[in-house]
Write an enzyme that holds these catalytic residues in place. Structure first.
Site, short mmCIF file in Angstrom:
data_model
loop_
_atom_site.label_atom_id
_atom_site.label_comp_id
_atom_site.label_asym_id
_atom_site.label_seq_id
_atom_site.Cartn_x
_atom_site.Cartn_y
_atom_site.Cartn_z
N HIS A 106 -10.53 -5.70 9.96
CA HIS A 106 -9.42 -4.99 9.32
C HIS A 106 -8.14 -5.12 10.15
O HIS A 106 -7.52 -4.14 10.55
CB HIS A 106 -9.76 -3.50 9.09
CG HIS A 106 -8.96 -2.92 7.96
ND1 HIS A 106 -9.48 -2.08 7.03
CD2 HIS A 106 -7.66 -3.08 7.62
CE1 HIS A 106 -8.54 -1.74 6.17
NE2 HIS A 106 -7.42 -2.34 6.52
N ARG A 165 -9.33 -3.98 0.21
CA ARG A 165 -10.26 -2.93 0.61
C ARG A 165 -11.69 -3.41 0.36
O ARG A 165 -11.96 -4.01 -0.69
CB ARG A 165 -10.02 -1.63 -0.19
CG ARG A 165 -8.84 -0.80 0.29
CD ARG A 165 -9.09 -0.19 1.67
NE ARG A 165 -7.96 0.59 2.14
CZ ARG A 165 -6.94 0.11 2.88
NH1 ARG A 165 -6.92 -1.15 3.23
NH2 ARG A 165 -5.97 0.91 3.27
N GLU A 221 -16.96 -0.11 6.37
CA GLU A 221 -16.75 -0.83 7.64
C GLU A 221 -16.76 0.12 8.84
O GLU A 221 -17.01 -0.30 9.96
CB GLU A 221 -15.44 -1.62 7.59
CG GLU A 221 -14.21 -0.78 7.40
CD GLU A 221 -12.99 -1.57 6.94
OE1 GLU A 221 -13.11 -2.73 6.55
OE2 GLU A 221 -11.88 -0.98 6.97
N GLY A 231 1.41 -6.95 -6.40
CA GLY A 231 2.40 -6.02 -5.84
C GLY A 231 3.08 -6.69 -4.65
O GLY A 231 3.25 -7.90 -4.63
N ALA A 270 -5.53 -7.39 9.35
CA ALA A 270 -4.45 -8.12 8.66
C ALA A 270 -3.08 -7.48 8.90
O ALA A 270 -2.06 -8.15 8.93
CB ALA A 270 -4.75 -8.20 7.17
N ILE A 295 2.14 -7.34 -1.51
CA ILE A 295 1.41 -8.38 -0.76
C ILE A 295 1.07 -9.57 -1.66
O ILE A 295 1.30 -10.72 -1.29
CB ILE A 295 0.14 -7.78 -0.11
CG1 ILE A 295 0.53 -6.70 0.91
CG2 ILE A 295 -0.70 -8.87 0.57
CD1 ILE A 295 -0.62 -5.85 1.43
P1 NAD Z 1 1.18 -2.58 -4.14
O1 NAD Z 1 1.01 -1.18 -4.60
O2 NAD Z 1 2.54 -3.11 -3.86
O3 NAD Z 1 0.50 -3.57 -5.21
C1 NAD Z 1 -0.75 -3.36 -5.78
C2 NAD Z 1 -0.81 -4.10 -7.12
O4 NAD Z 1 -2.14 -3.99 -7.61
C3 NAD Z 1 0.12 -3.51 -8.19
O5 NAD Z 1 0.86 -4.54 -8.79
C4 NAD Z 1 -0.85 -2.84 -9.18
O6 NAD Z 1 -0.38 -2.86 -10.51
C5 NAD Z 1 -2.07 -3.72 -9.01
N1 NAD Z 1 -3.32 -3.09 -9.42
C6 NAD Z 1 -3.71 -1.79 -9.29
N2 NAD Z 1 -4.96 -1.62 -9.76
C7 NAD Z 1 -5.37 -2.84 -10.19
C8 NAD Z 1 -6.57 -3.33 -10.77
N3 NAD Z 1 -7.61 -2.52 -11.02
N4 NAD Z 1 -6.65 -4.64 -11.10
C9 NAD Z 1 -5.60 -5.47 -10.87
N5 NAD Z 1 -4.44 -5.08 -10.32
C10 NAD Z 1 -4.33 -3.78 -9.99
O7 NAD Z 1 0.25 -2.73 -2.87
P2 NAD Z 1 0.36 -3.82 -1.69
O8 NAD Z 1 1.38 -3.40 -0.70
O9 NAD Z 1 0.48 -5.16 -2.29
O10 NAD Z 1 -1.07 -3.62 -0.99
C11 NAD Z 1 -2.27 -3.87 -1.69
C12 NAD Z 1 -3.45 -3.30 -0.92
O11 NAD Z 1 -3.66 -4.05 0.28
C13 NAD Z 1 -3.23 -1.86 -0.38
O12 NAD Z 1 -3.46 -0.88 -1.36
C14 NAD Z 1 -4.23 -1.77 0.75
O13 NAD Z 1 -5.46 -1.27 0.27
C15 NAD Z 1 -4.38 -3.23 1.19
N6 NAD Z 1 -3.85 -3.45 2.56
C16 NAD Z 1 -4.69 -3.94 3.51
C17 NAD Z 1 -4.21 -4.17 4.80
C18 NAD Z 1 -5.10 -4.74 5.87
O14 NAD Z 1 -4.79 -4.59 7.05
N7 NAD Z 1 -6.17 -5.42 5.54
C19 NAD Z 1 -2.87 -3.86 5.12
C20 NAD Z 1 -2.04 -3.37 4.11
C21 NAD Z 1 -2.54 -3.17 2.82
#
Ligand code: NAD
Length: 334
Positions: free
Chosen positions: A301, A233, A262, A151, A303, A153
């Protein structure tokens, strides 16, 4: 004069208060520096805006009879009880893409810290030893990066990886053929990705279906001496399986910005006063073993935490709240 809708914001850092108030002039804003506490909820609240540390549970919603919208000030929304929100017809929005570069940059910070032994190197010099013996690292160039979730990120991680001249394999439940063509990577099955990657990095939301996606069985498929990065996560990965793989050498290192449960590391009181099996003592113990392990680098956490990303979060949250107030919610989660 019509009354301004009341917004309660939880967990906002003091240095962002002025910016937030300026963006939310159309609302009556209450800012709480701490996370949501059940006994401190104001029943007049129309809208909640929360970071991930503040769970919006059934009990929280029951205490807010006027609640008409929950704005998650994050991309992930697994801290909100969506079933209960749906039952109560309370729309829930998130900030879909504030941090694609921010989280991707942190992903590489973890990756480079592991592959270049950055933590040990810096510590040694601070301790007065200016000597590189035993600190040999590995190149990223030419290595295969396995990206789980392409997606916002994940795609940005792939863009950066290409700058390092890495080969990229990806796995996504909804593959995007155009993206693969434009960025020059291939989609493969999860087992193939795990078997062929030198570094595996997670970028999917947490759902019930992918809880412990990386577990004893799937981690056993990873290359011997590979690295694992998780900035998505904590519960996507089984902590005991990571610890076992680090101890056996299957994993050469793990860079984790997120850990399962966490919250217990932030609030030790919960562990101390735990009276039932929900307190996850085992996970807490394993998390601490992971933190102390010589081949891990763990960040709290963090990032998402850049100046630019936080301003983007507040900007989009303001738009989300305005959407609720106008009766036209935007950025609704599933
Ligand atoms: P996004 O919705 O743009 O992309 C997620 C992708 O994962 C999509 O392409 C979806 O099809 C795919 N997906 C869903 N379920 C799946 C599975 N079981 N197996 C494989 N692929 C799967 O989300 P994003 O903006 O890229 O963010 C991803 C995640 O990063 C967020 O949901 C959040 O939990 C995490 N995040 C963490 C921080 C941090 O500070 N550590 C900050 C922002 C986001």
């Amino acid at each position: 004069m019509t009354k301004k809708p009341a917004v309660a914001i939880y967990g906002l850092w003091p240095d962002l208060r002025a910016y937030t108030r300026q963006k939310l002039r159309k609302f009556l804003v209450t800012i709480h520096p701490d996370i949501i506490k059940l006994d401190e909820l104001g029943p007049r609240t129309d809208f909640l805006a929360v970071f991930i540390e503040s769970p919006v549970t059934k009990q929280v919603m029951a205490k807010l009879p006027h609640l008409k919208g929950v704005a998650s000030m994050s991309t992930g929304y697994d801290h909100i009880d969506l079933v209960e929100a749906k039952k109560r017809k309370i729309p829930v929005s998130n900030v879909p893409s504030y941090g694609e570069n921010t989280v991707a940059e942190h992903t590489f910070a973890l990756m480079l810290a592991l592959t270049r032994r950055l933590f040990d190197s810096a510590k040694r010099v601070k301790e007065g030893r200016y000597d590189f013996g035993g600190l040999r690292g590995v190149d990223l160039k030419g290595r295969t990066l396995g990206v789980i979730g392409t997606g916002h990120i994940g795609a940005h991680v792939i863009r950066i990886a290409k700058g390092f001249e890495m080969n990229v394999l990806a796995y996504d439940v909804r593959p995007k053929a155009d993206l693969a063509k434009t960025l020059g990577f291939s989609y493969v099955t999860l087992p193939k990705l795990l078997k062929q990657s030198d570094i595996v990095t997670l970028h999917t939301p947490l759902f019930k279906e992918n809880y412990h996606l990386l577990n004893k069985k799937t981690i056993a498929l990873m290359k011997k001496g590979s690295y694992l990065i998780n900035t998505a996560r904590g519960a996507l990965v089984e902590p005991a399986a990571v610890l076992g793989a680090l101890n056996s050498g299957r994993l050469a290192g793990a860079g984790l910005d997120v850990l399962e449960d966490e919250k217990l590391l932030q609030n030790f009181e919960e562990v101390m006063h735990c009276k039932n099996n929900n307190c996850k003592l085992q996970t807490s113990l394993i998390n601490n073993l992971l933190i102390d392990h010589p081949n891990t680098i763990i960040t709290p956490h963090n990032a998402f935490n850049s100046t630019e990303a936080l301003k983007r979060i507040i900007d989009v949250t303001a738009q989300n709240l305005e959407g609720f107030a106008a009766g036209h919610p935007i950025n609704l989660v599933r």
